[in-house]
Design a protein around this motif. Structure first.
Motif, PDB file in Angstrom:
ATOM      1  N   ASN A  49       2.978  11.533   4.928  1.00  0.00           N
ATOM      2  CA  ASN A  49       2.988  12.939   4.523  1.00  0.00           C
ATOM      3  C   ASN A  49       4.387  13.403   4.162  1.00  0.00           C
ATOM      4  N   LEU A  50       5.386  13.004   4.939  1.00  0.00           N
ATOM      5  CA  LEU A  50       6.768  13.374   4.660  1.00  0.00           C
ATOM      6  C   LEU A  50       7.214  12.815   3.306  1.00  0.00           C
ATOM      7  N   LEU A  51       6.875  11.575   3.026  1.00  0.00           N
ATOM      8  CA  LEU A  51       7.233  10.976   1.739  1.00  0.00           C
ATOM      9  C   LEU A  51       6.491  11.660   0.593  1.00  0.00           C
ATOM     10  N   ARG A  52       5.264  12.062   0.831  1.00  0.00           N
ATOM     11  CA  ARG A  52       4.494  12.773  -0.188  1.00  0.00           C
ATOM     12  C   ARG A  52       5.124  14.149  -0.457  1.00  0.00           C
ATOM     13  N   ILE A  53       5.483  14.875   0.597  1.00  0.00           N
ATOM     14  CA  ILE A  53       6.096  16.199   0.456  1.00  0.00           C
ATOM     15  C   ILE A  53       7.413  16.117  -0.306  1.00  0.00           C
ATOM     16  N   THR A  54       8.187  15.073  -0.045  1.00  0.00           N
ATOM     17  CA  THR A  54       9.487  14.903  -0.697  1.00  0.00           C
ATOM     18  C   THR A  54       9.376  14.189  -2.043  1.00  0.00           C
ATOM     19  N   LYS A  55       8.141  13.920  -2.452  1.00  0.00           N
ATOM     20  CA  LYS A  55       7.845  13.270  -3.746  1.00  0.00           C
ATOM     21  C   LYS A  55       8.495  11.895  -3.873  1.00  0.00           C
ATOM     22  N   LEU A  56       8.527  11.168  -2.768  1.00  0.00           N
ATOM     23  CA  LEU A  56       9.106   9.824  -2.758  1.00  0.00           C
ATOM     24  C   LEU A  56       8.057   8.730  -2.581  1.00  0.00           C
ATOM     25  N   THR A  57       6.805   9.100  -2.529  1.00  0.00           N
ATOM     26  CA  THR A  57       5.737   8.134  -2.262  1.00  0.00           C
ATOM     27  C   THR A  57       5.784   6.942  -3.214  1.00  0.00           C
ATOM     28  N   GLU A  58       6.003   7.203  -4.484  1.00  0.00           N
ATOM     29  CA  GLU A  58       5.948   6.143  -5.497  1.00  0.00           C
ATOM     30  C   GLU A  58       7.160   5.208  -5.483  1.00  0.00           C
ATOM     31  N   ARG A  59       8.172   5.539  -4.732  1.00  0.00           N
ATOM     32  CA  ARG A  59       9.391   4.726  -4.740  1.00  0.00           C
ATOM     33  C   ARG A  59       9.304   3.484  -3.853  1.00  0.00           C
ATOM     34  N   PHE A  60       8.269   3.415  -3.011  1.00  0.00           N
ATOM     35  CA  PHE A  60       8.171   2.321  -2.051  1.00  0.00           C
ATOM     36  C   PHE A  60       6.853   1.577  -2.199  1.00  0.00           C
ATOM     37  N   ARG A  61       6.852   0.341  -1.745  1.00  0.00           N
ATOM     38  CA  ARG A  61       5.614  -0.426  -1.620  1.00  0.00           C
ATOM     39  C   ARG A  61       5.094  -0.210  -0.206  1.00  0.00           C
ATOM     40  N   TYR A  62       3.784  -0.359  -0.048  1.00  0.00           N
ATOM     41  CA  TYR A  62       3.156  -0.134   1.259  1.00  0.00           C
ATOM     42  C   TYR A  62       2.198  -1.278   1.583  1.00  0.00           C
ATOM     43  N   GLU A  63       2.166  -1.648   2.828  1.00  0.00           N
ATOM     44  CA  GLU A  63       1.197  -2.628   3.340  1.00  0.00           C
ATOM     45  C   GLU A  63       0.717  -2.131   4.695  1.00  0.00           C
ATOM     46  N   ASP A  64      -0.574  -2.259   4.932  1.00  0.00           N
ATOM     47  CA  ASP A  64      -1.141  -1.910   6.242  1.00  0.00           C
ATOM     48  C   ASP A  64      -1.639  -3.166   6.925  1.00  0.00           C
ATOM     49  N   HIS A  65      -1.718  -3.100   8.218  1.00  0.00           N
ATOM     50  CA  HIS A  65      -2.241  -4.199   9.036  1.00  0.00           C
ATOM     51  C   HIS A  65      -1.468  -5.492   8.814  1.00  0.00           C
ATOM     52  N   MET A  66      -0.161  -5.338   8.711  1.00  0.00           N
ATOM     53  CA  MET A  66       0.722  -6.482   8.544  1.00  0.00           C
ATOM     54  C   MET A  66       1.690  -6.464   9.712  1.00  0.00           C
ATOM     55  N   PHE A  67       2.079  -7.619  10.195  1.00  0.00           N
ATOM     56  CA  PHE A  67       2.972  -7.668  11.343  1.00  0.00           C
ATOM     57  C   PHE A  67       4.120  -8.619  11.046  1.00  0.00           C
ATOM     58  N   ILE A 125      19.990  -0.235  -2.242  1.00  0.00           N
ATOM     59  CA  ILE A 125      20.554  -1.584  -2.130  1.00  0.00           C
ATOM     60  C   ILE A 125      19.586  -2.602  -2.707  1.00  0.00           C
ATOM     61  N   ALA A 126      18.329  -2.488  -2.340  1.00  0.00           N
ATOM     62  CA  ALA A 126      17.325  -3.444  -2.835  1.00  0.00           C
ATOM     63  C   ALA A 126      17.204  -3.381  -4.352  1.00  0.00           C
ATOM     64  N   ARG A 127      17.159  -2.201  -4.903  1.00  0.00           N
ATOM     65  CA  ARG A 127      17.015  -2.063  -6.368  1.00  0.00           C
ATOM     66  C   ARG A 127      18.239  -2.604  -7.093  1.00  0.00           C
ATOM     67  N   TYR A 128      19.413  -2.415  -6.533  1.00  0.00           N
ATOM     68  CA  TYR A 128      20.633  -2.965  -7.123  1.00  0.00           C
ATOM     69  C   TYR A 128      20.514  -4.487  -7.235  1.00  0.00           C
ATOM     70  N   ARG A 129      19.787  -5.073  -6.320  1.00  0.00           N
ATOM     71  CA  ARG A 129      19.579  -6.530  -6.296  1.00  0.00           C
ATOM     72  C   ARG A 129      18.275  -6.930  -6.979  1.00  0.00           C
ATOM     73  N   ASP A 130      17.672  -6.018  -7.734  1.00  0.00           N
ATOM     74  CA  ASP A 130      16.376  -6.246  -8.383  1.00  0.00           C
ATOM     75  C   ASP A 130      15.276  -6.539  -7.372  1.00  0.00           C
ATOM     76  N   GLY A 131      15.351  -5.891  -6.226  1.00  0.00           N
ATOM     77  CA  GLY A 131      14.354  -6.057  -5.176  1.00  0.00           C
ATOM     78  C   GLY A 131      13.621  -4.760  -4.906  1.00  0.00           C
ATOM     79  N   ASP A 132      13.054  -4.656  -3.707  1.00  0.00           N
ATOM     80  CA  ASP A 132      12.308  -3.460  -3.332  1.00  0.00           C
ATOM     81  C   ASP A 132      12.261  -3.305  -1.822  1.00  0.00           C
ATOM     82  N   VAL A 133      11.694  -2.191  -1.402  1.00  0.00           N
ATOM     83  CA  VAL A 133      11.482  -1.912   0.014  1.00  0.00           C
ATOM     84  C   VAL A 133       9.992  -1.751   0.234  1.00  0.00           C
TER      85      VAL A 133
END
Length: 102
Positions: free
Chosen positions: A81-99, A62-70
């Motif tokens: 680890n699950l995303l790495r195993i399924t080879k989906l790691t690169e499809r998402f953005r990541y942030e740590d220590h954010m609330f 949905i986000a990509r259809y709108r030129d956005g992201d997750v």
């Protein structure tokens, strides 16, 4: 919740088949907004299986259809680890220590 063009979610507990109806409702809620981005806080997630992966991918479609992201924030090692195993790691953005705002 939607703020500044972003759909904000905080998930908790186990993200598995037992929550499929809830996850489908969240995808529907996101689709019903005009938000381009989804920000998903996973800091309180204790388990995630293929149902969670499917949820992330549907939100991203949905986000990509709108030129956005997750963006996945505070992602537990088990989910990473699950995303790495399924080879989906690169499809998402990541942030740590954010609330998310309460």
């Amino acid at each position: 919740m939607s703020i500044n063009g972003s759909f904000l979610l905080q998930l908790h507990g186990e993200i598995d088949l037992a929550r499929s109806a809830e996850l489908a409702a969240l995808v529907h809620d996101f689709a019903g907004t005009d938000a381009r981005r989804a920000v998903i806080d996973l800091s309180e997630v204790t388990f995630c299986d293929s149902q969670g992966v499917s949820f992330f991918v549907r939100m991203q479609a949905i986000a990509r259809y709108r030129d956005g992201d997750v963006t996945l924030i505070n992602t537990p090692c088990a989910v990473q680890n699950l995303l790495r195993i399924t080879k989906l790691t690169e499809r998402f953005r990541y942030e740590d220590h954010m609330f998310l705002p309460t």
